[in-house]
Design a protein around this motif. Structure first.
Motif, PDB file in Angstrom:
ATOM      1  N   ILE A  88      43.623   1.203  42.431  1.00  0.00           N
ATOM      2  CA  ILE A  88      44.645   0.165  42.288  1.00  0.00           C
ATOM      3  C   ILE A  88      44.198  -1.141  42.931  1.00  0.00           C
ATOM      4  O   ILE A  88      44.486  -2.232  42.430  1.00  0.00           O
ATOM      5  CB  ILE A  88      45.988   0.647  42.871  1.00  0.00           C
ATOM      6  CG1 ILE A  88      46.535   1.817  42.032  1.00  0.00           C
ATOM      7  CG2 ILE A  88      47.026  -0.482  42.890  1.00  0.00           C
ATOM      8  CD1 ILE A  88      47.802   2.428  42.576  1.00  0.00           C
ATOM      9  N   SER A  89      43.440  -1.059  44.029  1.00  0.00           N
ATOM     10  CA  SER A  89      42.975  -2.271  44.710  1.00  0.00           C
ATOM     11  C   SER A  89      41.737  -2.879  44.054  1.00  0.00           C
ATOM     12  O   SER A  89      41.307  -3.968  44.431  1.00  0.00           O
ATOM     13  CB  SER A  89      42.660  -1.958  46.176  1.00  0.00           C
ATOM     14  OG  SER A  89      41.543  -1.083  46.277  1.00  0.00           O
ATOM     15  N   GLY A  90      41.148  -2.179  43.090  1.00  0.00           N
ATOM     16  CA  GLY A  90      39.993  -2.714  42.388  1.00  0.00           C
ATOM     17  C   GLY A  90      38.657  -2.423  43.030  1.00  0.00           C
ATOM     18  O   GLY A  90      37.628  -2.926  42.573  1.00  0.00           O
ATOM     19  N   GLN A  91      38.635  -1.617  44.089  1.00  0.00           N
ATOM     20  CA  GLN A  91      37.343  -1.256  44.681  1.00  0.00           C
ATOM     21  C   GLN A  91      36.509  -0.447  43.684  1.00  0.00           C
ATOM     22  O   GLN A  91      35.284  -0.519  43.691  1.00  0.00           O
ATOM     23  CB  GLN A  91      37.570  -0.449  45.955  1.00  0.00           C
ATOM     24  CG  GLN A  91      38.276  -1.215  47.063  1.00  0.00           C
ATOM     25  CD  GLN A  91      38.576  -0.313  48.245  1.00  0.00           C
ATOM     26  OE1 GLN A  91      37.682   0.317  48.805  1.00  0.00           O
ATOM     27  NE2 GLN A  91      39.835  -0.236  48.643  1.00  0.00           N
ATOM     28  N   VAL A  92      37.178   0.356  42.867  1.00  0.00           N
ATOM     29  CA  VAL A  92      36.541   1.053  41.749  1.00  0.00           C
ATOM     30  C   VAL A  92      37.353   0.727  40.507  1.00  0.00           C
ATOM     31  O   VAL A  92      38.530   0.380  40.594  1.00  0.00           O
ATOM     32  CB  VAL A  92      36.454   2.583  41.988  1.00  0.00           C
ATOM     33  CG1 VAL A  92      35.606   2.909  43.194  1.00  0.00           C
ATOM     34  CG2 VAL A  92      37.849   3.193  42.148  1.00  0.00           C
ATOM     35  N   ASN A  93      36.731   0.844  39.339  1.00  0.00           N
ATOM     36  CA  ASN A  93      37.458   0.487  38.115  1.00  0.00           C
ATOM     37  C   ASN A  93      37.512   1.589  37.068  1.00  0.00           C
ATOM     38  O   ASN A  93      38.104   1.401  35.999  1.00  0.00           O
ATOM     39  CB  ASN A  93      36.891  -0.802  37.506  1.00  0.00           C
ATOM     40  CG  ASN A  93      35.377  -0.782  37.377  1.00  0.00           C
ATOM     41  OD1 ASN A  93      34.773   0.267  37.185  1.00  0.00           O
ATOM     42  ND2 ASN A  93      34.755  -1.963  37.499  1.00  0.00           N
ATOM     43  N   VAL A  94      36.913   2.724  37.355  1.00  0.00           N
ATOM     44  CA  VAL A  94      37.005   3.896  36.473  1.00  0.00           C
ATOM     45  C   VAL A  94      37.160   5.126  37.355  1.00  0.00           C
ATOM     46  O   VAL A  94      36.338   5.347  38.256  1.00  0.00           O
ATOM     47  CB  VAL A  94      35.746   4.050  35.589  1.00  0.00           C
ATOM     48  CG1 VAL A  94      35.901   5.246  34.655  1.00  0.00           C
ATOM     49  CG2 VAL A  94      35.471   2.787  34.784  1.00  0.00           C
ATOM     50  N   VAL A  95      38.192   5.924  37.114  1.00  0.00           N
ATOM     51  CA  VAL A  95      38.409   7.123  37.918  1.00  0.00           C
ATOM     52  C   VAL A  95      38.833   8.285  37.032  1.00  0.00           C
ATOM     53  O   VAL A  95      39.291   8.093  35.895  1.00  0.00           O
ATOM     54  CB  VAL A  95      39.493   6.913  39.008  1.00  0.00           C
ATOM     55  CG1 VAL A  95      39.037   5.900  40.037  1.00  0.00           C
ATOM     56  CG2 VAL A  95      40.826   6.497  38.391  1.00  0.00           C
ATOM     57  N   HIS A  96      38.666   9.479  37.569  1.00  0.00           N
ATOM     58  CA  HIS A  96      39.277  10.654  36.958  1.00  0.00           C
ATOM     59  C   HIS A  96      40.498  11.009  37.807  1.00  0.00           C
ATOM     60  O   HIS A  96      40.446  10.962  39.035  1.00  0.00           O
ATOM     61  CB  HIS A  96      38.297  11.823  36.863  1.00  0.00           C
ATOM     62  CG  HIS A  96      37.885  12.403  38.181  1.00  0.00           C
ATOM     63  ND1 HIS A  96      38.358  13.609  38.657  1.00  0.00           N
ATOM     64  CD2 HIS A  96      37.035  11.938  39.133  1.00  0.00           C
ATOM     65  CE1 HIS A  96      37.812  13.863  39.834  1.00  0.00           C
ATOM     66  NE2 HIS A  96      37.013  12.858  40.154  1.00  0.00           N
ATOM     67  N   LEU A  97      41.594  11.335  37.132  1.00  0.00           N
ATOM     68  CA  LEU A  97      42.853  11.666  37.803  1.00  0.00           C
ATOM     69  C   LEU A  97      43.442  12.922  37.204  1.00  0.00           C
ATOM     70  O   LEU A  97      43.318  13.163  35.999  1.00  0.00           O
ATOM     71  CB  LEU A  97      43.888  10.543  37.613  1.00  0.00           C
ATOM     72  CG  LEU A  97      43.872   9.298  38.487  1.00  0.00           C
ATOM     73  CD1 LEU A  97      45.093   8.461  38.154  1.00  0.00           C
ATOM     74  CD2 LEU A  97      43.840   9.649  39.955  1.00  0.00           C
ATOM     75  N   LEU A  98      44.098  13.720  38.029  1.00  0.00           N
ATOM     76  CA  LEU A  98      44.902  14.809  37.491  1.00  0.00           C
ATOM     77  C   LEU A  98      45.911  14.211  36.512  1.00  0.00           C
ATOM     78  O   LEU A  98      46.568  13.212  36.816  1.00  0.00           O
ATOM     79  CB  LEU A  98      45.639  15.530  38.620  1.00  0.00           C
ATOM     80  CG  LEU A  98      44.775  16.305  39.614  1.00  0.00           C
ATOM     81  CD1 LEU A  98      45.619  16.747  40.808  1.00  0.00           C
ATOM     82  CD2 LEU A  98      44.135  17.509  38.949  1.00  0.00           C
ATOM     83  N   SER A  99      46.032  14.794  35.333  1.00  0.00           N
ATOM     84  CA  SER A  99      46.879  14.187  34.304  1.00  0.00           C
ATOM     85  C   SER A  99      48.313  13.942  34.770  1.00  0.00           C
ATOM     86  O   SER A  99      48.891  12.894  34.445  1.00  0.00           O
ATOM     87  CB  SER A  99      46.843  15.022  33.014  1.00  0.00           C
ATOM     88  OG  SER A  99      47.086  16.388  33.260  1.00  0.00           O
ATOM     89  N   PRO A 100      48.945  14.836  35.559  1.00  0.00           N
ATOM     90  CA  PRO A 100      50.293  14.520  36.031  1.00  0.00           C
ATOM     91  C   PRO A 100      50.337  13.354  37.020  1.00  0.00           C
ATOM     92  O   PRO A 100      51.353  12.647  37.089  1.00  0.00           O
ATOM     93  CB  PRO A 100      50.747  15.828  36.695  1.00  0.00           C
ATOM     94  CG  PRO A 100      49.944  16.893  36.025  1.00  0.00           C
ATOM     95  CD  PRO A 100      48.605  16.251  35.825  1.00  0.00           C
TER      96      PRO A 100
END
Length: 396
Positions: A88-100
């Motif tokens: 959210i802060s933009g330190q990274v711009n692509v992530v994997h997240l648990l779908s929920p």
């Protein structure tokens, strides 16, 4: 309770704080400042689990560079709260997240981001102490989950209901014989907690189930992909601003990830070596042998799992973990429906007002991945019918 889950509870509280309008605001302001970088490189944030495989393979095999992108070394993070905060802060711009968690982020806190692809399917299991022979025997016991907003929590509660058990989240009394106490625990804490009999089971992503088997302290009671066929677990999450203002860049990111999934499907043993602590990049702290058990299990293992009951739907031909990127709308719709009736600690009132069909349309942008899949040979390249719709199959 004897086991130490203070870290997990702090993580839950931190993530809950982040995923509110007030908590996200300072992070979004930081992102706006970083978002002025029109030529920002690919910056991946990940947890050291097999769920991150396609993003790590895309980096390790140079697929981002092959698309003409600059990619920094992926940033290893230790909790979902850290992943969301960095994203959210933009330190990274692509992530994997648990779908929920993606559902929670989009609708619970109005995070301006969308799911652009699936990262993998399956890849999780319910692991228990060796003496447990059935789900029913978990009555009166404690089972750990990695997070309330997880496909693991959704699937295990379906298994409980099917077996006449009620999930509870009380911490002050012993669960009744028809109840199962659910606790949130960091995946890395689950194996030692099971070994010391502080919990009776856990449901989590790989390779922690394979680790318990390898160490001889636990066994797989049921694979989650044998309950919900080809379910997504982690999804790829990207900022709407990148999708809108850097659409060519975003397309190339997704192209690389799709190519990484195809390579992984064809090179499972090599993938295990690439991800392991023994590999050049040391993306994870897991041994190659443990990762090989997850990524390329021998056929004899499947026969043993069918005999034990860990696999009850062998006709589904589910792999322990598999990879295909297309985010079927029917899955997101069913996930939203099931989250509404799943025990979740904390304020989850936002779920009540969600229409599953409308939520799926708002959460997921499939335009990039559909283009990438078609360019890579279509869904048939992933062993799937050439149809971008499907019917969900759930058999607890």
């Amino acid at each position: 309770m004897l086991f130490k889950d203070d870290f997990s509870r702090r993580d839950l509280l931190k993530l809950s704080a982040i995923l509110t309008a007030g908590g996200a605001l300072p992070l979004l302001r930081a992102y706006e400042a970083r978002a002025q970088e029109k030529d920002a490189p690919v910056r991946i944030g990940y947890l050291p689990i097999t769920d991150a495989t396609p993003l790590l393979v895309a980096h390790g095999k140079g697929y981002f560079e092959a698309e003409g992108l600059q990619a920094e070394r992926p940033v290893l993070l230790r909790s979902w709260a850290q992943v969301l905060e960095a994203f959210i802060s933009g330190q990274v711009n692509v992530v994997h997240l648990l779908s929920p968690i993606a559902v929670w982020a989009r609708f619970g806190s109005k995070a301006p981001a969308r799911v652009v692809a699936w990262n993998h399917t399956g890849g999780s299991a319910l692991t228990v102490r060796p003496e447990i022979k059935s789900v029913k025997e978990l009555g009166g016991k404690t089972v750990a989950i990695p997070f309330w907003y997880s496909i693991h929590n959704v699937v295990v509660q379906a298994l409980f209901r099917e077996n006449g058990l009620t999930p509870v989240a009380r911490r002050d009394t012993q669960p009744a014989p028809n109840e199962v106490q659910l606790v949130v625990m960091a995946p890395s804490d689950m194996v030692p907690a099971l070994a010391s009999n502080q919990i009776t089971g856990y449901i989590v992503a790989e390779p922690f189930n394979a680790a318990a088997e390898t160490l001889g302290i636990g066994k797989v009671l049921r694979f989650t992909g044998d309950v919900w066929k080809d379910h997504a677990c982690c999804v790829v999450f990207m900022h709407e601003r990148d999708l809108r203002e850097r659409s060519e860049w975003s397309q190339k990111v997704v192209n690389a990830m799709v190519k990484a999934q195809l390579w992984t499907r064809a090179n499972r043993a090599e993938t295990a070596a690439l991800l392991s602590k023994d590999g050049v990049n040391k993306y994870t702290s897991h041994a190659t042998a443990v990762l090989e058990k997850v990524l390329s299990p021998p056929e004899t293992d499947n026969a043993a799992y069918v005999q034990s009951g860990a696999i009850r739907n062998p006709a589904w031909l589910e792999r322990r973990i598999d990879f295909q990127p297309y985010p079927y709308a029917s899955y997101t719709e069913e996930l939203v429906r099931r989250l509404k009736s799943t025990l979740i600690e904390g304020n989850h009132a936002f779920l009540n007002g969600l229409d599953p069909v409308a939520a799926a349309r708002e959460l997921v942008d499939d335009s990039f991945v559909k283009k990438a899949v078609l360019a890579a040979g279509g869904l048939k390249a992933f062993g799937l019918p050439e149809d971008f719709t499907r019917q969900e199959l759930i058999v607890a």
